[in-house]
Scaffold this motif. Structure first.
Motif, PDB file in Angstrom:
ATOM      1  N   LEU A  68     -31.070  61.729   6.288  1.00  0.00           N
ATOM      2  CA  LEU A  68     -30.787  62.411   6.947  1.00  0.00           C
ATOM      3  C   LEU A  68     -31.022  62.769   8.126  1.00  0.00           C
ATOM      4  O   LEU A  68     -30.048  63.505   9.198  1.00  0.00           O
ATOM      5  N   GLY A  69     -31.383  62.020   8.819  1.00  0.00           N
ATOM      6  CA  GLY A  69     -31.377  61.339   9.987  1.00  0.00           C
ATOM      7  C   GLY A  69     -32.494  63.046  11.197  1.00  0.00           C
ATOM      8  O   GLY A  69     -32.032  62.795  12.026  1.00  0.00           O
ATOM      9  N   LEU A  70     -33.626  62.688  10.252  1.00  0.00           N
ATOM     10  CA  LEU A  70     -34.367  64.238  10.874  1.00  0.00           C
ATOM     11  C   LEU A  70     -35.535  63.789  10.966  1.00  0.00           C
ATOM     12  O   LEU A  70     -36.646  64.480  11.469  1.00  0.00           O
ATOM     13  N   THR A  71     -36.323  62.456  10.988  1.00  0.00           N
ATOM     14  CA  THR A  71     -37.107  62.348  10.824  1.00  0.00           C
ATOM     15  C   THR A  71     -37.757  62.295  12.393  1.00  0.00           C
ATOM     16  O   THR A  71     -39.059  62.717  12.382  1.00  0.00           O
ATOM     17  N   GLU A  72     -36.815  61.950  13.717  1.00  0.00           N
ATOM     18  CA  GLU A  72     -37.491  62.995  15.384  1.00  0.00           C
ATOM     19  C   GLU A  72     -37.982  64.132  15.118  1.00  0.00           C
ATOM     20  O   GLU A  72     -38.706  64.425  16.308  1.00  0.00           O
ATOM     21  N   CYS A  73     -37.337  65.081  14.519  1.00  0.00           N
ATOM     22  CA  CYS A  73     -36.973  66.855  14.273  1.00  0.00           C
ATOM     23  C   CYS A  73     -37.808  66.693  13.439  1.00  0.00           C
ATOM     24  O   CYS A  73     -37.907  68.523  12.804  1.00  0.00           O
ATOM     25  N   ALA A  74     -38.535  66.681  12.534  1.00  0.00           N
ATOM     26  CA  ALA A  74     -39.132  66.811  11.283  1.00  0.00           C
ATOM     27  C   ALA A  74     -40.320  68.025  11.714  1.00  0.00           C
ATOM     28  O   ALA A  74     -40.551  69.365  11.013  1.00  0.00           O
ATOM     29  N   VAL A  75     -41.271  68.220  12.598  1.00  0.00           N
ATOM     30  CA  VAL A  75     -41.625  69.360  13.238  1.00  0.00           C
ATOM     31  C   VAL A  75     -40.988  70.304  13.916  1.00  0.00           C
ATOM     32  O   VAL A  75     -41.611  71.709  14.366  1.00  0.00           O
ATOM     33  N   ARG A  76     -39.660  70.157  14.326  1.00  0.00           N
ATOM     34  CA  ARG A  76     -39.480  71.074  15.233  1.00  0.00           C
ATOM     35  C   ARG A  76     -38.799  72.647  13.822  1.00  0.00           C
ATOM     36  O   ARG A  76     -38.803  72.143  13.314  1.00  0.00           O
ATOM     37  N   TYR A  77     -39.339  73.573  14.549  1.00  0.00           N
ATOM     38  CA  TYR A  77     -38.695  75.140  13.734  1.00  0.00           C
ATOM     39  C   TYR A  77     -36.988  75.141  14.324  1.00  0.00           C
ATOM     40  O   TYR A  77     -36.900  74.372  15.157  1.00  0.00           O
ATOM     41  N   PRO A  78     -36.268  75.461  13.177  1.00  0.00           N
ATOM     42  CA  PRO A  78     -34.950  76.498  13.585  1.00  0.00           C
ATOM     43  C   PRO A  78     -34.345  76.289  14.668  1.00  0.00           C
ATOM     44  O   PRO A  78     -33.655  75.470  15.187  1.00  0.00           O
ATOM     45  N   ARG A  79     -35.073  76.847  15.688  1.00  0.00           N
ATOM     46  CA  ARG A  79     -34.831  78.125  16.804  1.00  0.00           C
ATOM     47  C   ARG A  79     -34.739  76.551  17.389  1.00  0.00           C
ATOM     48  O   ARG A  79     -34.001  76.570  18.816  1.00  0.00           O
TER      49      ARG A  79
ATOM     50  N   ASP B 240     -15.903  66.194  11.717  1.00  0.00           N
ATOM     51  CA  ASP B 240     -14.923  65.089  11.136  1.00  0.00           C
ATOM     52  C   ASP B 240     -15.531  64.385  11.009  1.00  0.00           C
ATOM     53  O   ASP B 240     -16.348  64.255   9.644  1.00  0.00           O
ATOM     54  N   ARG B 241     -17.368  64.035  11.431  1.00  0.00           N
ATOM     55  CA  ARG B 241     -17.899  62.151  11.573  1.00  0.00           C
ATOM     56  C   ARG B 241     -18.461  63.601  10.862  1.00  0.00           C
ATOM     57  O   ARG B 241     -19.813  62.625   9.616  1.00  0.00           O
ATOM     58  N   LEU B 242     -19.922  64.446  10.092  1.00  0.00           N
ATOM     59  CA  LEU B 242     -20.206  64.845   9.531  1.00  0.00           C
ATOM     60  C   LEU B 242     -19.559  64.969   8.019  1.00  0.00           C
ATOM     61  O   LEU B 242     -20.536  64.947   6.747  1.00  0.00           O
TER      62      LEU B 242
ATOM     63  N   LEU C  33     -33.309  73.548  16.902  1.00  0.00           N
ATOM     64  CA  LEU C  33     -32.802  72.288  16.775  1.00  0.00           C
ATOM     65  C   LEU C  33     -31.269  73.254  16.340  1.00  0.00           C
ATOM     66  O   LEU C  33     -30.844  73.992  16.535  1.00  0.00           O
ATOM     67  N   SER C  34     -30.863  71.671  16.703  1.00  0.00           N
ATOM     68  CA  SER C  34     -29.101  71.754  17.038  1.00  0.00           C
ATOM     69  C   SER C  34     -27.907  72.318  15.375  1.00  0.00           C
ATOM     70  O   SER C  34     -28.789  72.562  14.782  1.00  0.00           O
ATOM     71  N   ALA C  35     -27.144  72.516  15.841  1.00  0.00           N
ATOM     72  CA  ALA C  35     -26.129  73.743  14.855  1.00  0.00           C
ATOM     73  C   ALA C  35     -26.362  71.956  13.635  1.00  0.00           C
ATOM     74  O   ALA C  35     -26.637  72.598  12.362  1.00  0.00           O
ATOM     75  N   GLU C  36     -26.151  70.791  13.858  1.00  0.00           N
ATOM     76  CA  GLU C  36     -25.525  70.140  13.291  1.00  0.00           C
ATOM     77  C   GLU C  36     -27.515  69.563  12.694  1.00  0.00           C
ATOM     78  O   GLU C  36     -27.019  69.825  11.162  1.00  0.00           O
ATOM     79  N   GLN C  37     -28.319  69.738  13.172  1.00  0.00           N
ATOM     80  CA  GLN C  37     -30.052  69.243  13.067  1.00  0.00           C
ATOM     81  C   GLN C  37     -30.216  70.510  11.918  1.00  0.00           C
ATOM     82  O   GLN C  37     -30.187  69.909  10.675  1.00  0.00           O
TER      83      GLN C  37
ATOM     84  N   THR D 139     -41.259  74.281   9.661  1.00  0.00           N
ATOM     85  CA  THR D 139     -40.550  73.609  11.025  1.00  0.00           C
ATOM     86  C   THR D 139     -39.399  72.932   9.737  1.00  0.00           C
ATOM     87  O   THR D 139     -39.346  73.291   8.398  1.00  0.00           O
ATOM     88  N   ALA D 140     -38.763  71.593  10.158  1.00  0.00           N
ATOM     89  CA  ALA D 140     -37.336  71.352   9.234  1.00  0.00           C
ATOM     90  C   ALA D 140     -38.057  70.561   8.648  1.00  0.00           C
ATOM     91  O   ALA D 140     -37.855  70.919   7.305  1.00  0.00           O
ATOM     92  N   GLN D 141     -39.230  69.813   8.032  1.00  0.00           N
ATOM     93  CA  GLN D 141     -39.610  69.237   7.315  1.00  0.00           C
ATOM     94  C   GLN D 141     -40.856  69.867   6.266  1.00  0.00           C
ATOM     95  O   GLN D 141     -40.489  70.149   4.855  1.00  0.00           O
ATOM     96  N   GLU D 142     -41.217  71.191   6.381  1.00  0.00           N
ATOM     97  CA  GLU D 142     -41.123  72.605   5.784  1.00  0.00           C
ATOM     98  C   GLU D 142     -40.246  73.826   5.029  1.00  0.00           C
ATOM     99  O   GLU D 142     -40.544  74.004   4.119  1.00  0.00           O
ATOM    100  N   ASN D 143     -39.134  73.853   6.251  1.00  0.00           N
ATOM    101  CA  ASN D 143     -38.440  74.009   5.419  1.00  0.00           C
ATOM    102  C   ASN D 143     -37.211  72.966   4.424  1.00  0.00           C
ATOM    103  O   ASN D 143     -37.178  73.431   3.161  1.00  0.00           O
ATOM    104  N   LEU D 144     -37.503  71.767   4.120  1.00  0.00           N
ATOM    105  CA  LEU D 144     -37.364  70.964   2.773  1.00  0.00           C
ATOM    106  C   LEU D 144     -38.464  70.912   1.843  1.00  0.00           C
ATOM    107  O   LEU D 144     -37.968  71.147   0.597  1.00  0.00           O
ATOM    108  N   ALA D 145     -39.731  71.441   2.502  1.00  0.00           N
ATOM    109  CA  ALA D 145     -40.904  70.951   1.483  1.00  0.00           C
ATOM    110  C   ALA D 145     -40.397  72.654  -0.040  1.00  0.00           C
ATOM    111  O   ALA D 145     -41.228  72.756  -1.002  1.00  0.00           O
TER     112      ALA D 145
END
Length: 355
Positions: free
Chosen positions: A126-137, A175-177, A139-143, A98-104
């Motif tokens: 990084l504004g990832l709290t809501e998608c912490a348990v999602r897998y890369p597939r 540009d925002r990123l 997630l959007s490119a930005e996430q 998951t996103a959280q596990e990738n960070l860990a």
């Protein structure tokens, strides 16, 4: 107080499959400085980042990080021992985590409570709290980029490397990123290098630009210097729209153009009688409505904050960018501030520069 040099690349050359990919590249990165390595595809940008990260050996030269030698032709400090974070072009996230596990994954084992809190803080930052348990597939490119960036930052690097991380994003999102990542790195006092083919990304990102072509540094400096003071025609053409006006050098300080004679405050650097091309950027041309003007507006493209015009001047077509509004078909008077002109030797007939 002089900023610390975080990275020093000195006369570095690299070979891949016995082919020279980097040729005597030299530049440095100071503390908190944001650098862009800019160049066309296959110019050596990714190879350079991999050499800095310790993923590729150098053939000649030296790479030093925070004053310690990392790469020479005879020695190389392993990648995991270098104070470098790397964000790959495809983000290189583990698909089964998951996103959280990738960070860990960036934290040492066994994870302490402090490490777990650092992961949670990064998710929030990084504004990832809501998608912490999602897998890369899922997630959007930005996430995905945010996860890859957070993983690199959790390693607490002195230098962050980003290899073309924005290709799957529209210009507003990009540009925002870029602005957000710049602010984050400045706050954390982390130096970084962005590799890209996009001059828009380079100008938005950089304190300093290193322009590569076929593995060689063509020019380096701040974005303004490269855009308005290119040292060669190829640099000028790569960095954006160009207008070239044919001129004849009349004296050390004077030249004749299709718009009349001009005077420079400094020597032109070409012998009297030389035939040259005068580089004039679209933003350096002013337009004024004039029924007797020598130029005709052929087309207009509205960009929101400015307009880009195609102007006919006798046998020449010029590109002009201005916030002023004109209609196609109107006659205009054009003027150019001479200042210190950028002159290149005139090309022979039917010859164009493609590199």
């Amino acid at each position: 107080m002089t900023p610390t040099t975080v990275l020093a690349v000195q006369s570095v050359s690299c070979h891949l499959r016995q082919q020279l990919v980097l040729d005597a590249v030299t530049f440095s990165v100071r503390e908190q400085e944001l650098i862009c390595v800019l160049g066309p595809h296959d110019s050596g940008k990714t190879t350079l980042l991999q050499a800095i990260a310790g993923l590729l050996p150098v053939t000649t030269g030296e790479i030093a990080l925070v004053g310690e030698r990392m790469s020479t032709p005879m020695t190389s400090v392993p990648a995991h021992q270098r104070p470098v974070g790397l964000v790959f072009q495809d983000y290189a996230l583990f698909p089964h985590l998951t996103a959280q596990e990738n960070l860990a994954f960036a934290c040492p084992r066994p994870m302490t409570q402090e490490h777990k809190e650092a992961v949670q803080e990064m998710l929030t930052l990084l504004g990832l709290t809501e998608c912490a348990v999602r897998y890369p597939r899922d997630l959007s490119a930005e996430q995905q980029l945010r996860v890859a960036l957070g993983r690199a930052l959790l390693c607490k690097p002195r230098l962050l490397l980003l290899d073309a991380p924005f290709p799957a994003m529209d210009s507003q999102q990009r540009d925002r990123l870029i602005a957000e990542i710049r602010d984050l790195l400045k706050q954390r006092q982390i130096a970084a290098i962005l590799a890209t083919v996009s001059r828009e990304e380079a100008f938005a990102w950089s304190d300093h630009v290193v322009l590569l072509h076929e593995g060689k540094v063509m020019q380096q400096g701040n974005p303004y210097e490269l855009y308005y003071r290119p040292v060669q025609r190829a640099v000028a053409d790569f960095l954006g729209n160009t207008n070239y006006l044919p001129i004849t050098v009349l004296s050390e300080h004077q030249w004749q153009s299709p718009m009349g004679d001009f005077h420079a405050n400094y020597p032109l650097g070409f012998p009297t009688g030389s035939q040259c091309d005068w580089l004039v950027r679209p933003q350096e041309i002013a337009l004024a409505l004039d029924p007797d003007g020598a130029a005709l507006i052929e087309d207009r493209v509205f960009l929101g904050t400015s307009n880009v015009y195609r102007i006919r001047l006798a046998e020449r077509v010029l590109t002009v960018q201005t916030s002023n509004w004109f209609e196609p078909g109107q006659q205009v008077r054009i003027s150019i501030r001479p200042d210190q002109p950028i002159l290149f030797p005139a090309l022979p007939p039917d010859v164009s520069v493609t590199e």
